[in-house]
Design a protein around this motif. Structure first.
Motif, PDB file in Angstrom:
ATOM      1  N   PHE A   1       0.815  -1.219   0.000  1.00 25.16           N
ATOM      2  CA  PHE A   1       0.000   0.000   0.000  1.00 25.16           C
ATOM      3  C   PHE A   1       0.849   1.270   0.000  1.00 25.16           C
ATOM      4  O   PHE A   1       0.433   2.299  -0.489  1.00 25.16           O
ATOM      5  CB  PHE A   1      -0.913   0.013   1.231  1.00 25.16           C
ATOM      6  CG  PHE A   1      -1.998  -1.012   1.183  1.00 25.16           C
ATOM      7  CD1 PHE A   1      -2.220  -1.754   0.044  1.00 25.16           C
ATOM      8  CD2 PHE A   1      -2.803  -1.236   2.287  1.00 25.16           C
ATOM      9  CE1 PHE A   1      -3.223  -2.705  -0.009  1.00 25.16           C
ATOM     10  CE2 PHE A   1      -3.814  -2.187   2.250  1.00 25.16           C
ATOM     11  CZ  PHE A   1      -4.024  -2.920   1.096  1.00 25.16           C
ATOM     12  N   THR A   2       2.034   1.183   0.538  1.00 24.09           N
ATOM     13  CA  THR A   2       2.857   2.394   0.613  1.00 24.09           C
ATOM     14  C   THR A   2       3.466   2.739  -0.737  1.00 24.09           C
ATOM     15  O   THR A   2       3.771   3.885  -1.006  1.00 24.09           O
ATOM     16  CB  THR A   2       3.984   2.205   1.637  1.00 24.09           C
ATOM     17  OG1 THR A   2       4.717   1.037   1.276  1.00 24.09           O
ATOM     18  CG2 THR A   2       3.431   2.041   3.030  1.00 24.09           C
TER      19      THR A   2
ATOM     20  N   CYS B   1       2.083   1.709  -3.940  1.00 19.00           N
ATOM     21  CA  CYS B   1       1.107   1.833  -5.036  1.00 19.00           C
ATOM     22  C   CYS B   1       0.788   3.299  -5.319  1.00 19.00           C
ATOM     23  O   CYS B   1       0.552   4.086  -4.406  1.00 19.00           O
ATOM     24  CB  CYS B   1      -0.178   1.096  -4.688  1.00 19.00           C
ATOM     25  SG  CYS B   1      -1.419   1.184  -5.984  1.00 19.00           S
TER      26      CYS B   1
ATOM     27  N   LEU C   1      -8.102  -0.857  -1.904  1.00 22.58           N
ATOM     28  CA  LEU C   1      -7.156   0.223  -1.669  1.00 22.58           C
ATOM     29  C   LEU C   1      -7.745   1.501  -2.251  1.00 22.58           C
ATOM     30  O   LEU C   1      -8.172   1.519  -3.406  1.00 22.58           O
ATOM     31  CB  LEU C   1      -5.826  -0.134  -2.353  1.00 22.58           C
ATOM     32  CG  LEU C   1      -4.751   0.915  -2.479  1.00 22.58           C
ATOM     33  CD1 LEU C   1      -4.276   1.353  -1.120  1.00 22.58           C
ATOM     34  CD2 LEU C   1      -3.592   0.366  -3.271  1.00 22.58           C
TER      35      LEU C   1
END
Lengths: 174, 173
Positions: B43-44, B46, B114
């Motif tokens: 997630f960090t 993307c 996300l």
């Protein structure tokens, strides 16, 4: 590009002679399946500006492309290899002119390639070939510059002659 | 006679080797090298470009434009572990693991969602891309382009503004 080869050519739109007929836009959409890569915008309420990919010397799209799908060919045109493009749209966001577009069917980015297919067959770009007022110039930089200078000089001379005529007419009338 | 000696030979072999099967669900086994399992998203990293959704063959990854947010939905139920998303990702945020055991009693466990904030165009106030993409592009091109204010404009406004600039330059020169 530090050293230019003999094939290097530039594509310039001379705004002072453009009459805004949108022929370039029509022929471009005819060649590229109803998708015009040169579009005529109107600013200040009517001045036509045909806008296409500038094929920048310091191209931001080449810089950001993560898969090296965007490259420059021998003649200096910036092209996209659709087989390598992953459709991440980074080039769309990097372009100062907002030129590249997403093809919704193929999921790849498309933009003006200065008619690479026509050029490989020894022809010139279609917008340059069909411009009725010769506002689109295409060729080696020196030749284009020479042509533009000759045209500017001609315009000045014509303006001078016309001005003198007008003056003569006025003095004859009054 | 021959069959009896053969059977005895098998018996001896079986005693020598011992038990080879494992009580699988209770005893875990390491998958072999190069085996493919479920993809995981970092997630960090993307940036929300949607390249993985473009290449995803079974459409396990969906990219939705929800005005204020861009949503990336990964549904493991459809995933075929082909690894196309890993190949396409420009920032290496999505990677395949060796984890292939996805059986669950709750379908919600198979979803990874996300959401990334959209950037607003300065001129027309419309949402056009994620903020992370503008940051990444700004980082990439600052070496070759000095004025990077245009990044806050949407492509359509950039076209309008650049055509206006071209006319103004002509008027000045």
């Amino acid at each position: 590009m530090s050293e230019r080869n003999k094939l290097y050519k530039i594509h310039v739109v001379d705004l002072s002679t453009c009459i805004g007929c949108e022929t370039c836009q029509e022929v471009c959409s005819f060649i590229n399946n109803d998708k015009a890569f040169i579009k005529v915008y109107r600013v200040h309420g009517g001045i036509p500006v045909p806008l296409n990919c500038r094929h920048c010397e310091k191209a931001a799209c080449i810089e950001v492309c993560p898969t090296l799908a965007i490259y420059r060919d021998d003649s200096g045109a910036v092209l996209i290899n659709p087989a390598r493009c992953i459709g991440c749209k980074l080039c769309i966001m990097a372009c100062p002119f907002g030129i590249p577009e997403m093809d919704p069917v193929d999921k790849v980015v498309v933009k003006c390639d200065l008619c690479s297919l026509r050029r490989s067959n020894g022809l010139s770009p279609a917008c340059f070939a069909l411009c009725p007022s010769a506002a689109i110039l295409y060729g080696p930089p020196e030749e284009v510059l020479k042509f533009a200078q000759a045209r500017a000089a001609e315009r000045i001379a014509r303006a001078k002659v016309l001005g003198e005529l007008e003056l003569g007419l006025k003095s004859w009338l009054l | 006679m021959a069959s009896i000696t053969k059977r005895l030979w098998y018996l001896r072999k079986a005693i020598e080797v011992g038990t080879v099967t494992k009580k699988y669900p209770f005893e875990t086994t390491e998958p072999p090298e190069g085996s493919r399992g479920k993809p995981i998203i970092d997630f960090t990293k993307c940036i929300g470009c949607g390249a993985c959704a473009n290449v995803c063959t079974p459409q396990a990854i969906k990219f939705l434009d929800l005005e204020e947010y861009k949503r990336l939905e990964l549904f493991y139920g459809r995933c075929i572990f082909c690894g196309m998303c890993q190949e396409a990702c420009p920032v290496e945020a999505i990677k395949l693991t060796k984890d292939f055991e996805l059986a669950t009693t709750d379908l919600k466990d198979l979803y990874v969602i996300l959401e990334l904030k959209s950037a607003i165009c300065k001129e027309c106030k419309k949402y056009f891309t994620t903020k992370r993409i503008t940051l990444k592009v700004n980082e990439d091109i600052k070496d070759i382009i000095e004025e990077t204010e245009y990044i806050e404009l949407c492509p359509e406004c950039r076209r309008k503004q650049s055509s206006l600039k071209l006319v103004n330059w002509r008027a000045l020169g």
